[in-house]
Scaffold this motif. Structure first.
Motif, short mmCIF file in Angstrom:
data_model
loop_
_atom_site.label_atom_id
_atom_site.label_comp_id
_atom_site.label_asym_id
_atom_site.label_seq_id
_atom_site.Cartn_x
_atom_site.Cartn_y
_atom_site.Cartn_z
N PHE A 171 0.84 -1.20 0.00
CA PHE A 171 0.00 0.00 0.00
C PHE A 171 0.87 1.25 0.00
O PHE A 171 0.66 2.19 -0.78
CB PHE A 171 -0.91 -0.02 1.23
N ARG A 172 1.88 1.28 0.84
CA ARG A 172 2.77 2.46 0.94
C ARG A 172 3.67 2.58 -0.28
O ARG A 172 3.94 3.70 -0.76
CB ARG A 172 3.61 2.36 2.21
N VAL A 173 4.15 1.46 -0.81
CA VAL A 173 5.00 1.50 -2.00
C VAL A 173 4.24 2.08 -3.18
O VAL A 173 4.76 2.92 -3.93
CB VAL A 173 5.54 0.09 -2.31
N LYS A 174 2.99 1.65 -3.35
CA LYS A 174 2.20 2.16 -4.47
C LYS A 174 1.94 3.66 -4.33
O LYS A 174 1.94 4.40 -5.33
CB LYS A 174 0.89 1.39 -4.57
N ARG A 175 1.74 4.14 -3.10
CA ARG A 175 1.56 5.58 -2.90
C ARG A 175 2.86 6.33 -3.19
O ARG A 175 2.83 7.44 -3.75
CB ARG A 175 1.07 5.85 -1.48
N ALA A 176 3.99 5.74 -2.82
CA ALA A 176 5.28 6.37 -3.11
C ALA A 176 5.50 6.44 -4.62
O ALA A 176 5.93 7.48 -5.16
CB ALA A 176 6.41 5.59 -2.45
N LEU A 177 5.17 5.36 -5.32
CA LEU A 177 5.36 5.35 -6.77
C LEU A 177 4.42 6.34 -7.46
O LEU A 177 4.77 6.92 -8.49
CB LEU A 177 5.13 3.94 -7.31
N MET A 178 3.24 6.53 -6.89
CA MET A 178 2.31 7.53 -7.45
C MET A 178 2.93 8.93 -7.37
O MET A 178 2.85 9.70 -8.32
CB MET A 178 0.98 7.49 -6.70
N PHE A 234 -18.02 2.33 -6.13
CA PHE A 234 -17.35 3.42 -5.42
C PHE A 234 -16.31 2.91 -4.42
O PHE A 234 -15.21 3.44 -4.35
CB PHE A 234 -18.38 4.28 -4.68
N ASP A 235 -16.65 1.91 -3.63
CA ASP A 235 -15.71 1.44 -2.61
C ASP A 235 -14.41 0.93 -3.25
O ASP A 235 -13.32 1.14 -2.70
CB ASP A 235 -16.34 0.34 -1.76
N THR A 236 -14.52 0.27 -4.39
CA THR A 236 -13.33 -0.20 -5.09
C THR A 236 -12.48 0.98 -5.56
O THR A 236 -11.25 1.00 -5.41
CB THR A 236 -13.72 -1.06 -6.30
N LEU A 237 -13.15 1.99 -6.14
CA LEU A 237 -12.42 3.18 -6.60
C LEU A 237 -11.79 3.92 -5.43
O LEU A 237 -10.67 4.43 -5.54
CB LEU A 237 -13.37 4.11 -7.36
N ALA A 238 -12.50 4.00 -4.30
CA ALA A 238 -11.96 4.70 -3.13
C ALA A 238 -10.69 4.02 -2.63
O ALA A 238 -9.70 4.69 -2.27
CB ALA A 238 -13.00 4.76 -2.02
N ASN A 239 -10.67 2.69 -2.62
CA ASN A 239 -9.48 1.97 -2.19
C ASN A 239 -8.33 2.19 -3.16
O ASN A 239 -7.17 2.33 -2.75
CB ASN A 239 -9.79 0.48 -2.06
N ARG A 240 -8.63 2.25 -4.45
CA ARG A 240 -7.58 2.48 -5.44
C ARG A 240 -7.08 3.92 -5.39
O ARG A 240 -5.92 4.20 -5.66
CB ARG A 240 -8.08 2.12 -6.84
N LEU A 241 -7.97 4.84 -5.03
CA LEU A 241 -7.55 6.24 -4.82
C LEU A 241 -6.58 6.32 -3.65
O LEU A 241 -5.55 6.98 -3.71
CB LEU A 241 -8.78 7.11 -4.58
N ARG A 242 -6.93 5.64 -2.56
CA ARG A 242 -6.05 5.64 -1.38
C ARG A 242 -4.68 5.05 -1.70
O ARG A 242 -3.67 5.51 -1.19
CB ARG A 242 -6.70 4.83 -0.25
N ALA A 243 -4.68 4.01 -2.53
CA ALA A 243 -3.43 3.32 -2.85
C ALA A 243 -2.59 4.04 -3.90
O ALA A 243 -1.46 3.64 -4.17
CB ALA A 243 -3.73 1.90 -3.32
N GLY A 244 -3.15 5.10 -4.51
CA GLY A 244 -2.39 5.85 -5.51
C GLY A 244 -2.54 5.32 -6.92
O GLY A 244 -1.82 5.75 -7.81
N ASP A 245 -3.47 4.38 -7.14
CA ASP A 245 -3.67 3.86 -8.49
C ASP A 245 -4.40 4.85 -9.39
O ASP A 245 -4.26 4.80 -10.62
CB ASP A 245 -4.49 2.56 -8.45
N ILE A 246 -5.22 5.71 -8.80
CA ILE A 246 -5.95 6.71 -9.58
C ILE A 246 -5.73 8.08 -8.96
O ILE A 246 -5.38 8.21 -7.79
CB ILE A 246 -7.46 6.39 -9.69
N ASP A 247 -5.97 9.12 -9.77
CA ASP A 247 -5.70 10.49 -9.32
C ASP A 247 -6.89 11.12 -8.61
O ASP A 247 -6.71 11.86 -7.64
CB ASP A 247 -5.30 11.35 -10.52
#
Length: 425
Positions: A171-178, A234-247
């Motif tokens: 989770f943290r690595v993906k946010r760093a890469l974002m 929405f819940d799926t998108l919210a988790n991907r937003l948190r993880a840095g997968d989407i802007d």
């Protein structure tokens, strides 16, 4: 990987920026000054810009350096948080005391192995994707686990699965890469070119009219931008937003207490309507009530979706039993086909069937659905700073909404009538 510059160079750059000189940074990092200086030169060569104003009194970040420093600090902070969270799950006292990012985590290859192995769960697949051998994948995992003092993956009959510490670190690595994914776009914006990739979580209410118009507008101004949309609950998108997968997410906002780490920006209200085919038996009737809908065959959104809950609530508030649908679907193409070929009815925002209503093949019945108003807006991580491309697209969305909300000019025959706001329901 979203970046290909050396993370060790980045850490050296941050130390120079904070210390104000390569000499003081080398003392802090316990590295030779020549190595620190070389790291800075490598980054400047990679990005094609100077990052510092070099003076006799020291080194001061210029605009390019300040942009890299901001994103770099955020990326390293995410990695530090990941290390701390992983350490808290370790039985090793030495691992629990670790606060700095270990060298193994400052490797592009190992981060790529971590992300892809968690995604695919299969070492041969990851080896093929990264163009390395399977033993190299295994060695990369072993290096990470050895430096962190915990197991990040476990083998199962179905493949490799991330452990609890592995999920936390990922989770943290993906946010760093974002954060690092945005660096080149930030530097490009300083040069005067808005470019890079923008990933949007697109919810149904904005996909038919607002988002297409905004995308066309922003691409006309910034043709180097690349835009990707992801459609999911929405819940799926919210988790991907948190993880840095989407802007960012665009669509119906959730209540303010939904999550503290997300912030919503309301743009306009939208209400549901009853939509049928043109020529439907109820199509010409005025001032319909919910009781008049008795006997209709319904095609409705799937249970537990916000649209379905609001539709049922509008009946319950008037003491009526919500109708049982003949068909339940969230597929707009199937919904459209059923409405056009039958006397079935649905409850939906007219924005989602804008073209069919506009060309007269479908129509909204003359009836109001109480308590079905939803707020459409933008959703971001509370502490995030959007990339230049994401900022430009969000600005374009705001412009499109402003145009929708702008009062319409009166028709010539209506010049004496009061002009109201453009309809947003």
């Amino acid at each position: 990987m979203p970046m290909s510059f050396n993370l060790r160079h980045l850490r050296a750059f941050i130390s120079v920026a904070e210390a104000g000189s390569a000499t003081r940074a080398s003392e802090h990092l316990c590295r030779a000054q020549s190595a620190v200086t070389r790291s800075v030169h490598e980054l400047e060569s990679y990005f094609g810009v100077e990052l510092f104003e070099r003076k006799a009194t020291g080194m001061l970040c210029n605009a390019f350096g300040s942009a890299l420093l901001y994103r770099g600090r955020r990326a390293i902070h995410e990695l530090e948080q990941g290390v701390a969270e992983v350490a808290s799950k370790s039985a090793d006292p030495q691992a629990r005391a670790r606060t700095r990012v270990p060298a193994a985590l400052l490797s592009e290859r190992r981060l790529a192995i971590l992300v892809n192995l968690a995604k695919h769960g299969h070492m041969p697949t990851v080896a093929k994707l990264l163009g390395i051998s399977q033993p190299a994948v295994s060695a990369g995992v072993n290096d990470l686990e050895g430096d962190l003092g915990v197991a990040l993956f476990r083998r199962t009959s179905k493949g490799v699965v991330a452990t609890e510490p592995g999920v936390a670190l990922l989770f943290r690595v993906k946010r760093a890469l974002m954060e690092l994914r945005h660096v080149e776009a930030e530097l490009g914006a300083i040069k005067g070119a808005t470019e890079g990739k923008v990933v949007i979580g697109a919810l149904p209410l904005g996909r038919t009219q607002i988002l297409p118009n905004a995308i066309l507008a922003v691409l006309s101004r910034h043709p180097l931008l690349r835009i990707e949309t992801i459609e999911a609950p929405f819940d799926t998108l919210a988790n991907r937003l948190r993880a840095g997968d989407i802007d960012f997410i665009f669509g119906a906002l959730r209540p303010a207490d939904y999550a503290r780490d997300l912030k919503g920006e309301p743009l306009l209200n939208d209400s549901m309507s009853i939509v049928v085919r043109n020529g439907h038996p109820l199509g010409r009737r005025k001032n319909l009530s919910l009781q008049d809908l008795d006997g209709l065959s319904w095609v409705l959104a799937n249970p537990h979706t916000p649209a379905r809950r609001l539709f049922s609530q509008s009946f319950c508030l008037q003491g009526l039993t919500p109708p049982a649908p003949a068909v339940e679907t969230s597929d707009l193409a199937l919904l459209r086909g059923l409405l056009l070929r039958s006397d079935m009815a649905t409850a939906i925002s007219t924005r989602q069937l804008e073209f069919e209503i506009g060309n007269g093949t479908l129509q909204a019945l003359d009836i109001s659905l109480p308590s079905t108003t939803r707020v459409i807006g933008l959703i971001q991580r509370a502490e995030s700073k959007p990339s230049p491309g994401a900022s430009a697209l969000m600005a374009a969305i705001r412009d499109v909404v402003a145009e929708i909300r702008r009062p319409k000019a009166p028709a010539p025959q209506d010049v004496l009538r009061p002009v109201g706001e453009a309809m947003v329901a």
